[in-house]
Design an enzyme around this catalytic site. Structure first.
Site, PDB file in Angstrom:
ATOM      1  N   HIS A  17       3.705   5.655 -23.407  1.00 49.98           N
ATOM      2  CA  HIS A  17       2.318   5.390 -23.803  1.00 49.98           C
ATOM      3  C   HIS A  17       1.404   6.550 -23.415  1.00 49.98           C
ATOM      4  CE1 HIS A  17      -1.107   3.127 -25.192  1.00 49.98           C
ATOM      5  NE2 HIS A  17      -1.737   3.585 -24.128  1.00 49.98           N
ATOM      6  N   ASP A  50      -1.135   8.432 -25.910  1.00 55.73           N
ATOM      7  CA  ASP A  50      -2.544   8.752 -25.614  1.00 55.73           C
ATOM      8  C   ASP A  50      -2.816  10.247 -25.762  1.00 55.73           C
ATOM      9  OD1 ASP A  50      -3.490   6.202 -25.058  1.00 55.73           O
ATOM     10  OD2 ASP A  50      -3.300   6.395 -22.886  1.00 55.73           O
ATOM     11  N   HIS A  94      -7.061  10.796 -19.906  1.00 58.82           N
ATOM     12  CA  HIS A  94      -8.021  11.154 -20.955  1.00 58.82           C
ATOM     13  C   HIS A  94      -8.947  12.294 -20.532  1.00 58.82           C
ATOM     14  CE1 HIS A  94      -6.593   7.757 -23.161  1.00 58.82           C
ATOM     15  NE2 HIS A  94      -7.006   6.895 -22.262  1.00 58.82           N
TER      16      HIS A  94
END
Length: 303
Positions: free
Chosen positions: A237, A241, A264
Site C-alpha cells: 500500500h 500511495d 505523503h
C-alpha cells in the site's frame, strides 16, 4: 508511439470520505490532450478547478490534499495512483465535497471504474519525466530518493514494531507496468492502528474509516475478519500511495524511486525537490517511428 490517454465515457461513483465521513458524489469525465488531471469542486459557487499539481499540496497528514483558490481536495492519492497505473493523462474529476471517496481503501475500485469507462488513446505523444541525476530528501531517518533508471522501478521499506509486520514482510520492489500494478499493488488497502484512533478523532480525521475501507490492527493482530489480501499488504500500500503522490509531478516517471519509511509529506518534498532542480530531469516523449518507452501500459480498454 506512446500516446496520451483519456476516458472514452463519463462514469460516476458514490462513496464516503475517509477523513471527513461525508458522502461524496464523484464524476470522471474525458478531457482533451495536454489538459492533465484536474479536480473540480462542483459543490462550490462558482465551481473551482484544482489541477493535480505537487506545488498545490497543502495537506500531508494521513493523506495528500491540494488547495487552489481557497478550495480543498483531500485524499487524492489512491485515484492518482490508479490513473498512473493505467496511464491516464487527461481527465476531469468532479466532486460534490472536499474529499475523494475512499471506496475499499485501495485503488482497485478506481481501476475497475476507469476500465469500465473505457480508456482511449489521443492524437498526441505522452510526456514522461526522465530522471537524469539522483535527487534525495530526508527527514530524520526517513528517506525518499529518485535515481536514473531505464524504466520505472519502485522500492519501499517500512519499519513497524508489530508482530503482523515482520522485517521479512517490510520490503517490496516493483518493476512498473500496468499489469504489475493491477495485480501486485492496486488491491493493497490503507491501514491504521487502534492506538492512533484517538489522535485521529481529536483532529477530525478518519471519521469515515471502518473495516470496510481499511486494515485495522490492535497491538497483536489484524482485526478484519477476512485478513490480508497479500502477506505484505502494508508495504504494497505504501508503494500504491507513492505512485499516486509521484504522479502529481505532472507526468509519468522514468527512473527509480526508493522510499525508506517515507510518507505523503516526504514524497511531496521529493517531487518538489526534483522539479526545482532543472538539471536532474527532462521531458521526453516517444513519437511514432522512434524507440518504444521502457514502460509497458496495457492496451486501451474500449468499454
Amino acid at each position: 508511439m506512446t500516446q496520451q490517454r483519456t476516458l472514452k465515457n463519463t462514469i460516476r461513483a458514490t462513496g464516503v470520505g475517509l477523513h471527513s465521513g461525508d458522502k461524496v458524489y464523484m464524476t470522471l469525465r474525458p478531457a482533451p490532450v495536454d489538459h492533465g488531471i484536474v479536480f473540480r469542486r462542483v459543490d462550490l459557487e462558482p465551481v473551482v478547478e484544482v489541477p493535480a499539481d505537487a506545488e498545490l499540496v497543502t495537506e500531508t497528514t494521513l493523506c495528500t490534499g491540494l488547495t487552489c483558490n481557497g478550495a480543498k481536495i483531500q485524499t487524492v492519492e489512491h485515484l492518482m495512483s490508479a490513473l498512473a497505473g493505467l496511464g491516464v493523462d487527461n481527465v476531469i474529476v468532479e466532486l460534490s465535497s472536499a474529499e475523494l471517496p475512499i471506496m475499499d481503501g485501495s485503488s482497485g475500485p478506481f481501476v475497475f471504474l476507469l476500465q469500465s469507462a473505457g480508456i482511449v488513446e489521443q492524437n498526441k505523444a505522452k510526456r514522461f519525466i526522465r530522471i537524469k541525476q539522483p535527487v534525495e530528501v530526508r527527514e530524520g531517518d526517513k528517506v525518499a530518493r529518485f535515481e536514473p533508471y531505464e524504466g520505472y522501478k519502485l522500492g519501499f521499506t517500512i519499519e513497524f514494531n508489530h508482530p503482523m509486520i515482520p522485517a521479512k514482510q517490510s520490503r517490496q520492489e516493483i518493476e512498473f507496468s500496468t499489469s504489475a500494478y493491477v495485480k501486485e499493488i492496486s488491491r493493497a488497502r490503507t491501514f491504521g492502528f487502534m492506538r492512533d484512533l484517538e489522535y485521529m478523532r481529536e483532529r477530525n480525521l478518519g471519521l469515515g474509516g471502518s473495516m470496510d475501507n481499511a486494515i485495522v490492527l490492535d497491538e497483536f493482530r489484524v482485526l478484519n475478519e477476512d485478513g490480508l489480501r497479500y502477506t505484505n499488504e502494508f508495504v504494497r500500500h505504501k508503494i500504491l500511495d507513492a505512485i499516486g503522490d509521484l504522479y502529481l509531478a505532472g507526468g509519468a516517471i522514468l527512473g527509480a524511486y526508493e522510499g525508506f519509511k517515507s510518507g505523503h509529506a516526504l514524497n511531496n518534498k521529493l517531487v518538489r525537490a526534483l522539479l526545482a532542480d532543472q538539471a536532474a530531469w527532462e521531458w521526453v516523449s516517444f513519437p511514432e517511428g522512434t524507440e518504444q518507452p521502457p514502460v509497458t501500459y496495457a492496451s486501451p480498454v474500449y468499454a
